[in-house]
Design a protein around this motif. Sequence first.
Motif, PDB file in Angstrom:
ATOM      1  N   ALA A 214       0.818  -1.216   0.000  1.00  0.00           N
ATOM      2  CA  ALA A 214       0.000   0.000   0.000  1.00  0.00           C
ATOM      3  C   ALA A 214       0.857   1.274   0.000  1.00  0.00           C
ATOM      4  O   ALA A 214       0.367   2.363  -0.276  1.00  0.00           O
ATOM      5  CB  ALA A 214      -0.926   0.000   1.217  1.00  0.00           C
ATOM      6  N   ARG A 215       2.138   1.140   0.318  1.00  0.00           N
ATOM      7  CA  ARG A 215       2.995   2.344   0.372  1.00  0.00           C
ATOM      8  C   ARG A 215       3.789   2.471  -0.931  1.00  0.00           C
ATOM      9  O   ARG A 215       4.149   1.459  -1.543  1.00  0.00           O
ATOM     10  CB  ARG A 215       3.962   2.253   1.550  1.00  0.00           C
ATOM     11  N   PRO A 216       4.091   3.738  -1.326  1.00  0.00           N
ATOM     12  CA  PRO A 216       4.794   3.959  -2.595  1.00  0.00           C
ATOM     13  C   PRO A 216       6.110   3.182  -2.711  1.00  0.00           C
ATOM     14  O   PRO A 216       6.458   2.689  -3.775  1.00  0.00           O
ATOM     15  CB  PRO A 216       5.054   5.471  -2.594  1.00  0.00           C
ATOM     16  N   SER A 217       6.854   3.049  -1.610  1.00  0.00           N
ATOM     17  CA  SER A 217       8.138   2.331  -1.694  1.00  0.00           C
ATOM     18  C   SER A 217       7.932   0.817  -1.673  1.00  0.00           C
ATOM     19  O   SER A 217       8.858   0.057  -1.938  1.00  0.00           O
ATOM     20  CB  SER A 217       9.034   2.710  -0.506  1.00  0.00           C
ATOM     21  N   GLY A 218       6.707   0.382  -1.318  1.00  0.00           N
ATOM     22  CA  GLY A 218       6.443  -1.052  -1.191  1.00  0.00           C
ATOM     23  C   GLY A 218       6.826  -1.598   0.181  1.00  0.00           C
ATOM     24  O   GLY A 218       6.691  -2.793   0.445  1.00  0.00           O
ATOM     25  N   TYR A 219       7.284  -0.703   1.083  1.00  0.00           N
ATOM     26  CA  TYR A 219       7.731  -1.151   2.414  1.00  0.00           C
ATOM     27  C   TYR A 219       7.322  -0.143   3.485  1.00  0.00           C
ATOM     28  O   TYR A 219       7.276   1.066   3.217  1.00  0.00           O
ATOM     29  CB  TYR A 219       9.260  -1.311   2.452  1.00  0.00           C
ATOM     30  N   GLY A 220       7.006  -0.642   4.661  1.00  0.00           N
ATOM     31  CA  GLY A 220       6.785   0.228   5.817  1.00  0.00           C
ATOM     32  C   GLY A 220       8.024   0.181   6.698  1.00  0.00           C
ATOM     33  O   GLY A 220       8.700  -0.853   6.765  1.00  0.00           O
ATOM     34  N   PHE A 221       8.329   1.290   7.334  1.00  0.00           N
ATOM     35  CA  PHE A 221       9.482   1.340   8.243  1.00  0.00           C
ATOM     36  C   PHE A 221       9.085   2.064   9.522  1.00  0.00           C
ATOM     37  O   PHE A 221       8.363   3.054   9.481  1.00  0.00           O
ATOM     38  CB  PHE A 221      10.658   2.110   7.615  1.00  0.00           C
ATOM     39  N   ARG A 222       9.571   1.551  10.661  1.00  0.00           N
ATOM     40  CA  ARG A 222       9.471   2.295  11.924  1.00  0.00           C
ATOM     41  C   ARG A 222      10.890   2.503  12.465  1.00  0.00           C
ATOM     42  O   ARG A 222      11.713   1.590  12.417  1.00  0.00           O
ATOM     43  CB  ARG A 222       8.674   1.517  12.981  1.00  0.00           C
ATOM     44  N   LEU A 223      11.112   3.695  12.970  1.00  0.00           N
ATOM     45  CA  LEU A 223      12.409   3.994  13.582  1.00  0.00           C
ATOM     46  C   LEU A 223      12.168   4.564  14.972  1.00  0.00           C
ATOM     47  O   LEU A 223      11.164   5.263  15.195  1.00  0.00           O
ATOM     48  CB  LEU A 223      13.156   5.062  12.770  1.00  0.00           C
ATOM     49  N   ALA A 224      13.060   4.306  15.897  1.00  0.00           N
ATOM     50  CA  ALA A 224      13.014   4.963  17.214  1.00  0.00           C
ATOM     51  C   ALA A 224      14.454   5.151  17.687  1.00  0.00           C
ATOM     52  O   ALA A 224      15.301   4.281  17.482  1.00  0.00           O
ATOM     53  CB  ALA A 224      12.223   4.119  18.208  1.00  0.00           C
ATOM     54  N   LEU A 225      14.700   6.307  18.277  1.00  0.00           N
ATOM     55  CA  LEU A 225      16.065   6.653  18.684  1.00  0.00           C
ATOM     56  C   LEU A 225      16.133   6.834  20.199  1.00  0.00           C
ATOM     57  O   LEU A 225      15.291   7.535  20.778  1.00  0.00           O
ATOM     58  CB  LEU A 225      16.497   7.963  18.009  1.00  0.00           C
ATOM     59  N   ALA A 226      17.120   6.209  20.827  1.00  0.00           N
ATOM     60  CA  ALA A 226      17.302   6.332  22.280  1.00  0.00           C
ATOM     61  C   ALA A 226      18.461   7.269  22.587  1.00  0.00           C
ATOM     62  O   ALA A 226      19.430   7.359  21.821  1.00  0.00           O
ATOM     63  CB  ALA A 226      17.579   4.951  22.884  1.00  0.00           C
ATOM     64  N   SER A 227      18.342   7.980  23.701  1.00  0.00           N
ATOM     65  CA  SER A 227      19.415   8.834  24.251  1.00  0.00           C
ATOM     66  C   SER A 227      19.752  10.055  23.405  1.00  0.00           C
ATOM     67  O   SER A 227      20.865  10.564  23.467  1.00  0.00           O
ATOM     68  CB  SER A 227      20.716   8.017  24.467  1.00  0.00           C
ATOM     69  N   VAL A 228      18.795  10.524  22.600  1.00  0.00           N
ATOM     70  CA  VAL A 228      19.073  11.723  21.787  1.00  0.00           C
ATOM     71  C   VAL A 228      18.005  12.802  21.976  1.00  0.00           C
ATOM     72  O   VAL A 228      17.976  13.773  21.221  1.00  0.00           O
ATOM     73  CB  VAL A 228      19.202  11.379  20.281  1.00  0.00           C
ATOM     74  N   ALA A 229      17.129  12.623  22.950  1.00  0.00           N
ATOM     75  CA  ALA A 229      16.056  13.579  23.227  1.00  0.00           C
ATOM     76  C   ALA A 229      15.515  13.249  24.617  1.00  0.00           C
ATOM     77  O   ALA A 229      15.848  12.197  25.171  1.00  0.00           O
ATOM     78  CB  ALA A 229      14.956  13.458  22.171  1.00  0.00           C
ATOM     79  N   PRO A 230      14.678  14.111  25.207  1.00  0.00           N
ATOM     80  CA  PRO A 230      14.169  13.802  26.558  1.00  0.00           C
ATOM     81  C   PRO A 230      13.248  12.579  26.596  1.00  0.00           C
ATOM     82  O   PRO A 230      12.979  12.034  27.666  1.00  0.00           O
ATOM     83  CB  PRO A 230      13.372  15.069  26.930  1.00  0.00           C
ATOM     84  N   VAL A 231      12.739  12.165  25.435  1.00  0.00           N
ATOM     85  CA  VAL A 231      11.884  10.971  25.350  1.00  0.00           C
ATOM     86  C   VAL A 231      12.412  10.115  24.196  1.00  0.00           C
ATOM     87  O   VAL A 231      13.140  10.630  23.345  1.00  0.00           O
ATOM     88  CB  VAL A 231      10.402  11.363  25.063  1.00  0.00           C
ATOM     89  N   PRO A 232      12.031   8.834  24.155  1.00  0.00           N
ATOM     90  CA  PRO A 232      12.421   8.052  22.974  1.00  0.00           C
ATOM     91  C   PRO A 232      11.835   8.723  21.737  1.00  0.00           C
ATOM     92  O   PRO A 232      10.656   9.070  21.719  1.00  0.00           O
ATOM     93  CB  PRO A 232      11.802   6.678  23.229  1.00  0.00           C
ATOM     94  N   ALA A 262      15.973  15.377  13.366  1.00  0.00           N
ATOM     95  CA  ALA A 262      14.889  15.297  14.365  1.00  0.00           C
ATOM     96  C   ALA A 262      15.425  15.262  15.788  1.00  0.00           C
ATOM     97  O   ALA A 262      14.724  15.637  16.729  1.00  0.00           O
ATOM     98  CB  ALA A 262      14.055  14.048  14.115  1.00  0.00           C
ATOM     99  N   CYS A 263      16.680  14.815  15.968  1.00  0.00           N
ATOM    100  CA  CYS A 263      17.108  14.582  17.349  1.00  0.00           C
ATOM    101  C   CYS A 263      17.717  15.825  17.990  1.00  0.00           C
ATOM    102  O   CYS A 263      18.220  16.707  17.304  1.00  0.00           O
ATOM    103  CB  CYS A 263      17.998  13.353  17.456  1.00  0.00           C
ATOM    104  N   ALA A 264      17.629  15.870  19.299  1.00  0.00           N
ATOM    105  CA  ALA A 264      18.118  17.023  20.068  1.00  0.00           C
ATOM    106  C   ALA A 264      18.901  16.502  21.263  1.00  0.00           C
ATOM    107  O   ALA A 264      18.467  16.611  22.415  1.00  0.00           O
ATOM    108  CB  ALA A 264      16.925  17.852  20.539  1.00  0.00           C
ATOM    109  N   PRO A 265      20.080  15.911  20.997  1.00  0.00           N
ATOM    110  CA  PRO A 265      20.833  15.309  22.107  1.00  0.00           C
ATOM    111  C   PRO A 265      21.509  16.349  22.996  1.00  0.00           C
ATOM    112  O   PRO A 265      21.605  17.517  22.618  1.00  0.00           O
ATOM    113  CB  PRO A 265      21.885  14.461  21.382  1.00  0.00           C
ATOM    114  N   ILE A 266      21.953  15.892  24.155  1.00  0.00           N
ATOM    115  CA  ILE A 266      22.689  16.777  25.070  1.00  0.00           C
ATOM    116  C   ILE A 266      24.138  16.283  25.195  1.00  0.00           C
ATOM    117  O   ILE A 266      24.439  15.140  24.872  1.00  0.00           O
ATOM    118  CB  ILE A 266      22.044  16.796  26.482  1.00  0.00           C
ATOM    119  N   ASP A 267      25.001  17.185  25.677  1.00  0.00           N
ATOM    120  CA  ASP A 267      26.350  16.780  26.088  1.00  0.00           C
ATOM    121  C   ASP A 267      26.231  16.217  27.501  1.00  0.00           C
ATOM    122  O   ASP A 267      25.600  16.847  28.352  1.00  0.00           O
ATOM    123  CB  ASP A 267      27.281  18.010  26.175  1.00  0.00           C
TER     124      ASP A 267
END
Length: 298
Positions: A214-232, A262-267
Amino acid sequence: MMQAHPGLPEFDYIKPASLEEASRFLARRAGEARPFLGGTDVFVRMRDGAWRDRFLVDVKGLPAMNVLAFDPDEGLTLGAAVTMNRTIEHPLVRAHYPLLAEAARSVGGYQLRNRATVAGNLCNASPAGDTLGACLAYGARLKVFSRQGEREVPLDGFFLGPGKTLLQPGDIVTAVLFPAPPAGQAGRYLKLGRNVLSDLSIVGVTALGWPDPARPSGYGFRLALASVAPVPLVPAAAESILSEQPPGADTFAAGAEAAVAACAPIDDARASARYRKAMVRNLVRQALTAIWEEMSGG
Ligand SMILES: Cc1cc2nc3c(=O)[nH]c(=O)nc-3n(C[C@H](O)[C@H](O)[C@H](O)COP(=O)(O)OP(=O)(O)OC[C@H]3O[C@@H](n4cnc5c(N)ncnc54)[C@H](O)[C@@H]3O)c2cc1C
C-alpha cells in the motif's frame, strides 16, 4: 567523609492481595508510595537518595502479571512482571517479535535481566531505555488498571520526559500488548555504549521494516532513537521518506539525515551531542541497510 551511596532508607514493604487494594493504596498515598516489579530502577534510586518513598508496593505477584501469551490475530500479551530473560528466551517472542528479544538482550547483564522487566523499563521512561524503541516500533499498548477500571494506553504519546509518563497515582500497568506482527518483518537494535557488556546507551537505534504494497516504496518502516532527546524519539519525517522513496543506499542516507535533524541530544558524561548526532547518522544507515538485505534476500 561523604558516602557515594547513602544506603537504602527505611520504607514499608507493601504486598497487596489484589489490584484494587494496590491501586487504592497507591492513590491514597500519592507522592509517598510507588509500585515496583523487578525493582532494578526503584531500589537503586532509593539507595542513591534520588527517591524517598515511604511505601514500596510489590505488584509483581498480582493476578495476570505473569502471563505471556500469543495469538496470531490478537498478538502478544506480555504480563508486566515477565522478566527480560523470560521474554528473550520465549520461543513465540523469538519467532514473532525478534526485535523485542534483541533489544531486551542488550539490557544490563544476565542477573539484572532475571529481575528487570519490559514494563518496568517502559514505566521508568528513561530516554536511554533499551526496549522502548522495539515496543514503539511494534505499536505496543499498555494495559493499565486503576480504580476507574481498566484501559489501554498507546505508547505513542505515553512518554512525557525523563521519568515522566501519562501514568497517574493509582495506575498500575498489568501488561504490554503487542498487535500481530507484520509479515516479512526484519528489525535491528543497534546500541552504542561505552562497553559492550552492560552500559546505558550513548545512542540506540531501533529499526523495523516490512513489505507493504500500500505504500509507494512497497515497504513500511518504523524507527526509534534512544538517548538523543528527553523521550524516545520517533523521527516521523525519516519514516515518511523511507515509505515513499525506493529502498536503497540514497533513500537510507536521506532517512538517516532526517533522523539526525529530528534529534536534540545533550552533552553529558557519556558523550557529546555532536558525537551522538554523528552516531545516529551511521547507525540508522547501518540498521536500514541490514534490514533491507534481510527483507530483499540480499
Ligand atoms: C546495573 C544496572 C544496569 C542497567 N542497565 C540497563 C540497560 O542496559 N538498559 C536499560 O534500558 N536499562 C538498564 N537498567 C535500568 C533497569 O534495569 C531497567 O529500566 C528495567 O527494565 C526496569 O525494570 P524493573 O522491573 O526492575 O522496574 P522497577 O525498578 O520495578 O520499576 C521501574 C519504574 O516503573 C514503575 N513501575 C514499576 N511497575 C509498575 C507498574 N506495574 N505500573 C506502573 N508503574 C510501575 C516504578 O515505580 C518505577 O518508577 C539498568 C539498571 C541497573 C541497576
